[in-house]
Design a protein around this motif. Structure first.
Motif, mmCIF file in Angstrom:
data_model
loop_
_atom_site.group_PDB
_atom_site.id
_atom_site.type_symbol
_atom_site.label_atom_id
_atom_site.label_comp_id
_atom_site.label_asym_id
_atom_site.label_seq_id
_atom_site.Cartn_x
_atom_site.Cartn_y
_atom_site.Cartn_z
ATOM 1 N N MET A 119 98.336 -44.456 -24.956
ATOM 2 C CA MET A 119 97.975 -44.551 -26.371
ATOM 3 C C MET A 119 98.680 -42.801 -27.033
ATOM 4 S SD MET A 119 94.339 -43.470 -26.124
ATOM 5 C CE MET A 119 94.473 -42.475 -27.766
ATOM 6 N N LYS A 120 99.209 -42.633 -28.035
ATOM 7 C CA LYS A 120 99.477 -41.609 -28.405
ATOM 8 C C LYS A 120 98.722 -40.397 -28.709
ATOM 9 C CE LYS A 120 102.826 -44.171 -31.654
ATOM 10 N NZ LYS A 120 103.660 -43.958 -32.912
ATOM 11 N N TYR A 149 92.129 -34.842 -32.587
ATOM 12 C CA TYR A 149 92.292 -36.568 -33.290
ATOM 13 C C TYR A 149 91.551 -36.957 -34.543
ATOM 14 C CZ TYR A 149 87.092 -35.444 -33.494
ATOM 15 O OH TYR A 149 85.418 -34.994 -34.081
ATOM 16 N N ASN A 150 92.294 -38.614 -34.417
ATOM 17 C CA ASN A 150 92.008 -39.004 -35.666
ATOM 18 C C ASN A 150 91.056 -40.200 -35.975
ATOM 19 O OD1 ASN A 150 93.831 -39.939 -34.981
ATOM 20 N ND2 ASN A 150 96.411 -39.055 -35.404
ATOM 21 N N GLU A 151 91.841 -41.156 -36.641
ATOM 22 C CA GLU A 151 91.025 -42.449 -36.924
ATOM 23 C C GLU A 151 91.744 -42.922 -35.607
ATOM 24 O OE1 GLU A 151 91.057 -43.900 -40.782
ATOM 25 O OE2 GLU A 151 90.078 -42.391 -41.514
ATOM 26 N N TYR A 152 93.152 -42.616 -35.790
ATOM 27 C CA TYR A 152 93.851 -44.160 -34.459
ATOM 28 C C TYR A 152 92.788 -43.205 -32.799
ATOM 29 C CZ TYR A 152 97.490 -44.776 -30.795
ATOM 30 O OH TYR A 152 98.368 -44.818 -29.965
ATOM 31 N N THR A 153 92.874 -42.220 -32.990
ATOM 32 C CA THR A 153 92.568 -42.291 -31.477
ATOM 33 C C THR A 153 91.292 -42.231 -31.646
ATOM 34 O OG1 THR A 153 92.985 -39.330 -31.875
ATOM 35 C CG2 THR A 153 92.565 -39.952 -30.136
ATOM 36 N N VAL A 154 90.040 -42.797 -32.432
ATOM 37 C CA VAL A 154 88.972 -43.164 -32.209
ATOM 38 C C VAL A 154 88.659 -44.614 -32.502
ATOM 39 C CG1 VAL A 154 86.950 -43.390 -33.648
ATOM 40 C CG2 VAL A 154 87.718 -41.538 -33.521
ATOM 41 N N GLU A 155 89.765 -45.168 -32.995
ATOM 42 C CA GLU A 155 90.038 -46.591 -32.666
ATOM 43 C C GLU A 155 90.248 -47.266 -31.544
ATOM 44 O OE1 GLU A 155 89.282 -49.183 -35.396
ATOM 45 O OE2 GLU A 155 88.210 -47.305 -36.131
ATOM 46 N N ARG A 198 84.767 -29.997 -30.088
ATOM 47 C CA ARG A 198 85.441 -31.141 -30.569
ATOM 48 C C ARG A 198 85.154 -32.231 -29.486
ATOM 49 N NH1 ARG A 198 86.723 -32.509 -35.359
ATOM 50 N NH2 ARG A 198 88.456 -32.723 -34.943
ATOM 51 N N ALA A 199 85.319 -32.046 -28.424
ATOM 52 C CA ALA A 199 85.514 -33.092 -27.431
ATOM 53 C C ALA A 199 84.187 -33.788 -27.507
ATOM 54 C CB ALA A 199 85.520 -32.249 -25.896
ATOM 55 N N GLY A 200 82.759 -33.553 -27.791
ATOM 56 C CA GLY A 200 81.862 -33.366 -28.478
ATOM 57 C C GLY A 200 81.727 -33.979 -29.370
ATOM 58 N N GLN A 201 82.133 -33.604 -30.133
ATOM 59 C CA GLN A 201 82.380 -34.856 -32.037
ATOM 60 C C GLN A 201 83.334 -36.027 -31.680
ATOM 61 O OE1 GLN A 201 83.752 -31.103 -34.126
ATOM 62 N NE2 GLN A 201 82.123 -30.351 -33.940
ATOM 63 N N LEU A 206 82.787 -42.368 -30.154
ATOM 64 C CA LEU A 206 83.071 -43.521 -29.108
ATOM 65 C C LEU A 206 81.948 -44.042 -28.502
ATOM 66 C CD1 LEU A 206 86.147 -41.507 -27.631
ATOM 67 C CD2 LEU A 206 86.235 -43.508 -29.687
ATOM 68 N N LEU A 207 80.525 -43.675 -28.746
ATOM 69 C CA LEU A 207 79.293 -44.184 -28.733
ATOM 70 C C LEU A 207 79.135 -45.528 -28.714
ATOM 71 C CD1 LEU A 207 77.011 -41.345 -28.878
ATOM 72 C CD2 LEU A 207 77.717 -41.660 -26.661
#
Length: 276
Positions: A119-120, A149-155, A198-201, A206-207
């Protein structure tokens, strides 16, 4: 399926992911000797490794690649941009052309019974990626060197059973530390590294109730502490838990913190995460 960090930090990174039949390394930014010692502790050797997946060409991710790939003739998987940057790097020497296996973000690569999906990511490298690796329905994500990170990262990372996630620096330590101004700005920028907060956020997004374990990795030696990274991420998770309770999201709030979280050592093997 097992996940273990052999080394993680600004001085070198090497991650093992494997099943009973297939054994992979993600990055080899440490010496061949240290890599082999780490594998030996897992009951493996370099002869067992079926492929090396490279996230990007910075020295702390490829320093041992030349020696190990030449000695054991192991396939190297990386994006085209990363491959060209590796070839131009003075730290690895010449690598036989036929060992390189070009990959693309969002195009799956199957190595025996493991499926790797790059993934990018946002980082100041030629064509960097993170990896999601699957064995049947079991899924792990390895994501470091992430400026933002952005929506792509989260998804892309939703539904993972385990995560190795960058928590590179404490912002206050970095700001008052010895690094020159330009380097501080690089680390804090959108193509730099993810802070503890930011890692925590990101982790809060992703939980899910089947998340089995999280490992924090790529900690800066100068700008972070293992205890600080752990506590900072836990604070973000706790705040999200309180918000979920306030919003009467009872089930999500209940399960939000019910998984082990580790900090990957700078040198030496981490605890092994076994995906049930």
């Amino acid at each position: 399926m097992r996940l273990c960090s052999i080394a993680s930090g600004s001085s070198g990174n090497c991650i093992y992911v494997g099943s009973d039949a297939t054994h992979l390394l993600v990055d080899v930014g440490i010496s061949g000797k240290r890599t082999e010692v780490g594998l030996r502790e897992l009951g493996l050797s370099m002869k067992d490794i079926d492929g090396i997946f490279i996230t990007h060409e910075h020295a702390d991710h490829i320093a041992g690649l030349g020696v190990l790939s030449r000695k054991y003739e192991i396939p190297i998987y990386a994006t085209k941009g990363t491959i060209e940057a590796i070839k131009a790097s003075a730290c690895v020497g010449r690598i036989p052309e036929d060992l390189f296996c070009p990959i693309c973000a969002e195009e799956k690569v199957t190595v025996k019974d493991l499926v790797c999906n790059p993934m990018k990511i946002s980082h100041d490298a030629a064509e960097p990626v993170a990896y999601r690796i699957c064995h049947g329905k079991k899924r792990v994500g390895i994501i470091t060197d992430l400026g933002n990170y952005n929506e792509y990262t989260v998804e892309s990372l939703k539904g993972m059973d385990a995560l190795l996630l960058e928590a590179n620096h404490d912002v206050n330590m970095l700001q008052v530390g010895p690094y020159p101004y330009y380097l501080k700005q690089r680390i804090l920028g959108d193509r730099g590294h993810l802070s503890n907060e930011r890692a925590g956020q990101l982790l809060c997004h992703l939980l899910h109730e089947k998340l089995q374990a999280v490992m924090l990795g790529h900690l800066s030696k100068e700008n972070n502490l293992p205890e600080l990274a752990y506590e900072s991420v836990r604070v973000e998770l706790t705040m999200a838990q309180i918000s979920a309770r306030d919003a009467e999201c009872g089930q999500r709030a209940k399960t939000m913190l019910e998984f082990p979280m580790y900090v990957a050592p700078r040198s030496g093997n981490s605890p092994v995460i076994s995906i049930a």
